[in-house]
Design an enzyme around this catalytic site. Structure first.
Site, PDB file in Angstrom:
ATOM      1  CB  SER A  89      -0.910   0.011   1.228  1.00  0.00           C
ATOM      2  OG  SER A  89      -0.271   0.674   2.300  1.00  0.00           O
ATOM      3  CE  LYS A  90      -2.202   5.526  -3.598  1.00  0.00           C
ATOM      4  NZ  LYS A  90      -2.721   6.653  -4.264  1.00  0.00           N
ATOM      5  NE  ARG A  91      -2.447   3.634   5.362  1.00  0.00           N
ATOM      6  CZ  ARG A  91      -3.371   2.697   5.332  1.00  0.00           C
ATOM      7  NH1 ARG A  91      -3.163   1.560   5.927  1.00  0.00           N
ATOM      8  NH2 ARG A  91      -4.501   2.898   4.701  1.00  0.00           N
ATOM      9  CG  ASP A  92       3.972  -0.816   1.792  1.00  0.00           C
ATOM     10  OD1 ASP A  92       3.321  -0.945   2.853  1.00  0.00           O
ATOM     11  OD2 ASP A  92       3.876  -1.595   0.839  1.00  0.00           O
ATOM     12  CE  LYS A  93       6.108   5.857  -2.698  1.00  0.00           C
ATOM     13  NZ  LYS A  93       5.791   6.916  -3.631  1.00  0.00           N
TER      14      LYS A  93
END
Ligand code: GLU
Length: 558
Positions: A268-272
């Protein structure tokens, strides 16, 4: 008739790209139509910049659409994006923000038939009910009794008094079965379904919700197949019920497996944010330049996943955040068809252990019966291996063109070198055999395009190659400078010979000359063949850098 219907609230991420790809391939295989529709009903979170980014990423990937918006030729031509003249297809406009009349018409029908109703319960009231249910250990579900029993006069009175309300859809009183093309029959029980909001409160700006606009548009556009990720599965009963209430046959749905990281977490985008937070914690970072302290503190306390904070941490710690968006992979130098080839394997496979193929093959073989149900795993090492092989297969001219394109987009410092045809061709050709991505030449070749005086010498390389053995390497630089200063023409063959002659004259190996020279002009021990390095660099810079090394090296001893 398929469609890709992104919400323009950020970049196109790999999951979205896979959805687009499968819808595209499905339509192409069957000679159907592939529509691109922009779902910008969430006014606060949608942006024109995101839409432009998505269109650009789609174009870069090579996923062409038959109907939808056109990408303006210039970035500053944003206004033309919504211009009906620039959109192609007979089902436009292709922005939900421009299709309000269709939602109003459908809403009128639902209100008239009693399948939609106004609900005046405030968010606070609903919240209290939810908390009460939780305290009693019950599962909360919206109870429509109050709203449904309200008299017409009362509704009219409250509305006239300006009280905010939402409009809800009355779910039918039965289970709903979704006949999914991948998952088979999925039964969703009545008690898992509640009357959901189809028009937002005037407090939230009114307007249709995602569910409502999505269904009205799929109906109006004649979409026959909806391929989307499994995270939408619980939305589908709502959509099917809406179709029925509107008396329109729903499309066939196919829910594709989710994409997970190799560590088992959902990609997910949250991985960053996660990666940046972990790195910041490890480095003991307490603040980053350009970010307000409260924002940073909240980020570290997992209270936000702000990408600007993540980027600032990455810049400060010089780390690369995991690629998630198509744009990230593009910036990291992946080839578009390699990415598509890899994405197509996330849930689908052509069988017979075939893994490497082009888009033509995909179109010819794509079939929902070979899309699996199990979660897919995103294996970065495998993608890199695909890319390495794909680059190795490129001919010189194609590699050069793609590298130039990549540098133009992401590395303006190469503009001058790109403009010099022969030198750039040699640069590209020198890096082609050793590159896994288009970004690697940009990083490894940076010494070519910096000011001579900005060259940074690697202390270890200087000690080993120039200073060791009583400065044998360094001592060669003076005479080498003079020999090269007198040398003409400045081209690869004659330079190779000149360096060989210079070594032979002194009774040393070629490497004993080439390596000091390499360190002097590049700052390190790795560069393309030395004669190519000198040609790409040019005579002026070569001589200036040899002098620079002679100046700086002596002070760099232990
Ligand atoms: N706008 C929705 C999304 O981006 C579309 C879902 C669908 O394909 O129906 O998730």
């Amino acid at each position: 008739m398929t469609r890709f219907a992104p919400s323009p609230t950020g970049h196109l991420h790999v999951g979205g790209a896979r959805t687009a790809l499968f819808n595209w391939a499905f339509a192409r295989k069957r000679g159907g139509t592939f529509v691109l529709r922009i779902e910008d009903t969430d006014v606060a979170r949608s942006s024109v910049q995101s839409t432009l980014g998505i269109l650009e990423d789609m174009r870069w990937l090579g996923l062409d659409w038959d109907e939808g918006p056109s990408l303006p030729s210039a970035r500053d031509a944003d206004e033309s994006l919504f211009d009906p003249e620039t959109q192609k297809g007979e089902h436009g406009p292709y922005f939900q923000s421009e299709r309000g009349h269709l939602y109003r018409e459908a809403l009128d029908r639902l209100l008239e038939s009693g399948r939609a109703y106004k609900c005046f319960k405030t968010a606070e009231e609903l919240d209290a009910l939810r908390k009460k249910a939780r305290a009693e250990g019950k599962a909360y579900q919206y109870d429509p009794t109050d709203a449904l029993s309200m008299s017409r006069q009362e509704v009219a009175r409250r509305e006239a008094a300006g009280e905010p309300f939402v409009i809800r859809f009355r779910m039918p009183d039965r289970d709903i079965v979704v006949d999914d093309l991948i998952l088979g029959q999925v039964r969703i029980k009545r008690n898992e379904l509640e009357d959901f909001v189809i028009v937002k409160s005037s407090r939230a700006g009114g307007g249709p919700t995602f569910h409502f606009a999505n269904v009205v548009d799929d109906a109006a556009m004649g979409i026959t197949h909806v391929l989307r990720a499994q995270e939408h599965l619980m939305n589908t009963p709502k959509h099917v019920a809406l179709f029925e209430a509107l008396d329109i046959a729903p499309p066939r749905y196919a829910h594709m497996p989710l994409i997970f990281n190799s560590d088992g977490s959902k990609m997910s985008k949250r991985d960053k944010a996660k990666a940046a937070r972990a790195a910041a914690r490890q480095a003991g970072l307490k603040e980053v330049p350009g970010i307000d302290q409260p924002l940073f503190d909240e980020f570290m306390a997992k209270k936000n996943d702000d990408l600007l904070v993540a980027a600032a941490i990455a810049a400060k710690l010089e780390l690369t955040l995991p690629e998630i968006d198509v744009f990230d992979f593009r910036r990291s130098g992946y080839l578009p068809w390699t990415l598509l080839n890899y994405l197509s394997l996330l849930g689908w496979s052509p069988g017979n252990d075939i893994e490497r193929f082009g888009l033509d093959f995909l179109v010819e073989h794509f079939d929902l019966s070979r899309v699996g149900k199990a979660n897919a795993r995103f294996d970065r090492a495998k993608l890199l291996a695909f890319n390495t092989d794909a680059i190795a297969e490129l001919d010189a001219a194609t590699f050069q063109r793609m590298l130039s394109e990549h540098l133009r987009a992401f590395h303006p410092e190469y503009d001058q070198l790109r403009g010099e045809v022969e030198r750039f061709a040699l640069f590209a050709e020198s890096y082609r055999p050793r590159s896994r991505t288009l970004e690697e030449p940009a990083i490894n070749g940076r010494f070519f395009v910096i000011e001579d005086s900005a060259l940074v010498y690697d202390a270890k390389a200087v000690r080993k190659v120039l200073l060791k053995y009583d400065g044998r390497g360094l001592a060669l630089l003076g005479p080498l400078h003079d020999a090269l200063a007198a040398h003409e023409p400045w081209e690869a063959d004659s330079l190779e010979k000149a360096i060989a002659d210079f070594a032979a004259d002194r009774g040393v190996n070629l490497g004993d000359v080439a390596q000091p020279l390499r360190v002097a002009v590049s700052g390190g021990t790795v560069s393309p063949p030395i004669n190519h390095t000198l040609v790409i660099l040019g005579k002026g810079s070569t001589l200036a850098r040899i002098k620079l090394a002679m100046d700086r090296a002596p002070a760099m001893g232990e």
